[in-house]
Scaffold this active site. Structure first.
Site, PDB file in Angstrom:
ATOM      1  N   GLY A 102     -36.707  22.150  14.346  1.00  0.00           N
ATOM      2  CA  GLY A 102     -35.846  22.859  13.412  1.00  0.00           C
ATOM      3  C   GLY A 102     -36.511  24.129  12.912  1.00  0.00           C
ATOM      4  O   GLY A 102     -37.243  24.809  13.641  1.00  0.00           O
ATOM      5  N   SER A 103     -36.295  24.434  11.636  1.00  0.00           N
ATOM      6  CA  SER A 103     -36.713  25.729  11.087  1.00  0.00           C
ATOM      7  C   SER A 103     -38.219  25.914  10.970  1.00  0.00           C
ATOM      8  O   SER A 103     -38.684  27.020  10.706  1.00  0.00           O
ATOM      9  CB  SER A 103     -36.060  25.952   9.723  1.00  0.00           C
ATOM     10  OG  SER A 103     -34.663  26.099   9.871  1.00  0.00           O
ATOM     11  N   VAL A 104     -38.999  24.858  11.138  1.00  0.00           N
ATOM     12  CA  VAL A 104     -40.461  25.038  11.191  1.00  0.00           C
ATOM     13  C   VAL A 104     -40.800  26.029  12.309  1.00  0.00           C
ATOM     14  O   VAL A 104     -41.768  26.797  12.212  1.00  0.00           O
ATOM     15  CB  VAL A 104     -41.165  23.682  11.428  1.00  0.00           C
ATOM     16  CG1 VAL A 104     -42.637  23.873  11.739  1.00  0.00           C
ATOM     17  CG2 VAL A 104     -41.004  22.783  10.215  1.00  0.00           C
TER      18      VAL A 104
END
Length: 582
Positions: free
Chosen positions: A303-305
């Site tokens: 995801g946004s990591v």
């Protein structure tokens, strides 16, 4: 004529059966007496075992300790050993009862039903000191011994890291054909560090108390119990890990408290890039093969990591104009679907609030400049891996401390690099992007250290039995290019902004006792629960204290709904507990 043929046929048949029986007898008693069948059974030893009763004090397999020398799996537990023949002789049970604080009647009653040597320890309410063991042995009662017996610790920790062992005779012979001295019942490492260090951990000889009996269990040579000990001063070895036992216990307790059922965490020492703690959920259960997997070494949707990678690439390619703003009312495809309402945001605030449109826009621009830019930047950050320690150890040219670690990936189909929607999904850590929690922890440690990317280490030394050093594991750098100091500096500012921005996705950590820098992530898994709710991987990855980092921490909960995730709460608790310890 027919009668003669039948006679010859029957006679020949019985001769063949007789020869087969004679051959089997010869095979059993003369030919393969020490390596019978594929398992390599030692028939002589097995025949001796049938006429003995024994107590294994130490099986001779090597052991694991933490960085401070504290045992991680076994403990030398003070125990009382009583051999069954005591019920047939007169012995001063009252003297032993007085020392162990168990009535002589109870001791005799338990012996009355014992067919094997009786071993009493803490689980039997015994709490014996070293002097009390000496006192028991000073009586010199045949069949009565006070010993320190190697036993599994009641509360085990780091099960996925340490791994499991098991009996597999065929695998043992295949793996170690030259070790004819090993019994076919010898346990070998199957997962984790038990597997990685198996050749070093194999037993030389067990330490035990041995007593010979006849077929009915009666004394064969009188009441003479033999003590057989391994006299080798070098084995068994001790594998000294980088784990901190107290921190590992605390980390496991935190995940249990926050009800993280699937997922786990990785905690690294930023300065040394050593593992201080690693937890995988669900808890290991040997009867369920699905629980044997260490999820911290398996690729997951980040995801946004993953926007950390896109940010680093954008900075390196000069796309981080501080005056430029992005329309964060649009979704990742640049469409207005009514679900986003963050307005116009700068690059840095887009990272803090995790605006998808900003990073899909930047990814498209980056791919026009260089189709290899995303995976190259991920490599520069030490993300894709494998990132675990590997190198030459004696005759091993590619020894791995993490044999179960898998490499991360960005693309599966190269054609997707020219597909706009595929680029957009990749930019936010979806589509085919998968990375390991260990890799993410290493990326955060790399940024915290100023861009120096190193292999992750979990074992410091292998020590001989006498305490001398057998092998030391050096600190190795990861090969390949690194991100520039300027890029590192800007990434550090952005990771801190995630927490300090009033609307940042990490604003919860503003009240942490240590300054936190990090990035959140929510990745769709493509799964739904029984209620039809979408399941996600929920992440928080970062380092602390921000100004002088000591720790890099990743917490991920897999296959959870957004409302139930305990990721941020677990990260928060770990920071608090470490602040108390420091």
């Amino acid at each position: 004529m027919n009668f003669k043929k039948r006679f010859l046929f029957v006679g020949t048949f019985f001769l063949l059966v007789l020869f087969f029986i004679l051959f089997r007898l010869a095979d059993l008693q003369l030919i393969h007496t020490e390596s019978y069948s594929k398992k390599g059974v030692n028939l002589i030893q097995e025949s001796v075992n049938q006429r003995t009763q024994e107590v294994v004090i130490d099986d001779g397999r090597g052991r694991f300790v933490d960085r401070n020398g504290d045992s991680l799996r076994n403990q030398a537990e003070p125990s009382l050993v009583l051999f069954p023949f005591l019920k047939d002789i007169t012995w001063p049970a009252d003297k032993i009862a007085e020392i162990v604080n168990i009535s002589s009647d109870e001791l005799k009653n338990r012996l009355q039903h014992a067919k094997e040597p009786l071993v009493l320890s803490s689980k039997d309410r015994l709490s014996l000191s070293s002097s009390e063991l000496d006192e028991i042995n000073d009586f010199k009662i045949p069949g009565v011994f006070g010993i320190y017996k190697q036993s599994p610790m009641e509360e085990t920790i780091g099960e996925h890291i340490l791994g499991i062992t098991g009996e597999n005779a065929e695998a043992l012979r295949r793996k170690y054909p030259e070790r004819k001295d090993l019994s076919y019942k010898t346990k070998i490492g199957l997962t984790g560090l038990e597997e990685a260090f198996d050749e070093f951990l194999l037993p030389d000889e067990a330490t035990k108390l041995l007593y010979h009996v006849d077929g009915d269990g009666h004394p064969l040579f009188g009441v003479n119990v033999k003590y057989i000990a391994d006299s080798n001063p070098f084995y068994p070895v001790t594998v000294k890990t980088t784990l901190n036992k107290n921190i590992q216990e605390m980390a496991e307790d935190v995940l249990a408290k926050q009800k993280v059922e699937t997922g786990g965490l990785v905690l690294l020492d930023v300065k040394t890039n050593e593992v201080l703690a690693m937890v995988s959920k669900p808890d290991l259960n040997r009867s369920n093969s699905n629980t044997l997997i260490n999820h911290m070494l398996q690729p997951l949707f980040p995801g946004s990591v993953f926007k950390t990678v896109i940010s680093a690439a954008a900075i390196e390619y000069g796309l981080d104009d501080v005056t430029r703003e992005f329309n964060c009312n649009l979704n990742l495809y640049g469409e207005k679907d009514g679900e986003q309402d963050d307005g116009m945001l700068t690059f840095a605030r887009s990272f803090a609030k995790s605006c998808n449109y900003t990073f899909t826009t930047l990814a498209e621009e980056l791919m026009e400049k260089d189709e290899m830019v995303i995976e190259d930047t991920a490599e520069k950050l030490g993300l894709l891996g494998p990132v675990g320690w590997r190198g030459t150890v004696f005759h091993y040219q590619n020894f791995k401390q993490f044999p179960d670690e898998k490499a991360g990936r960005v693309w599966v189909d190269e054609k997707d690099k020219k597909v706009e929607r595929a680029i957009d999904q990749t930019a936010i850590g979806q589509k085919d992007v998968k990375v390991t929690p260990l890799g993410v922890a290493n990326m955060m440690a790399t940024i915290a250290r100023g861009g120096q990317k190193d292999q992750v280490k979990i074992v410091e030394n292998i020590l001989y039995k006498n305490g001398t050093n057998m092998f030391s594991f050096t600190s190795n750098s990861l090969e390949g290019e690194k991100i520039s100091p300027l890029t590192v500096s800007k990434l550090q500012e952005m990771l801190r902004l995630v927490v300090t921005d009033p609307e940042g996705t990490g604003r919860r950590f503003q009240t942490s006792p240590l300054e936190v820098s990090g990035k959140s992530g929510t990745a769709q898994t493509g799964k739904k629960n029984e209620k039809g709710e979408t399941l996600y991987n929920k992440w928080f990855a970062g380092y602390f204290p921000s100004s002088n980092p000591n720790y890099a921490l990743v917490v991920v909960e897999m296959d959870t709904t957004s409302s139930q995730a305990g990721t941020n709460a677990a990260f928060y608790d770990i920071v608090n507990e470490l602040a108390k310890m420091d």
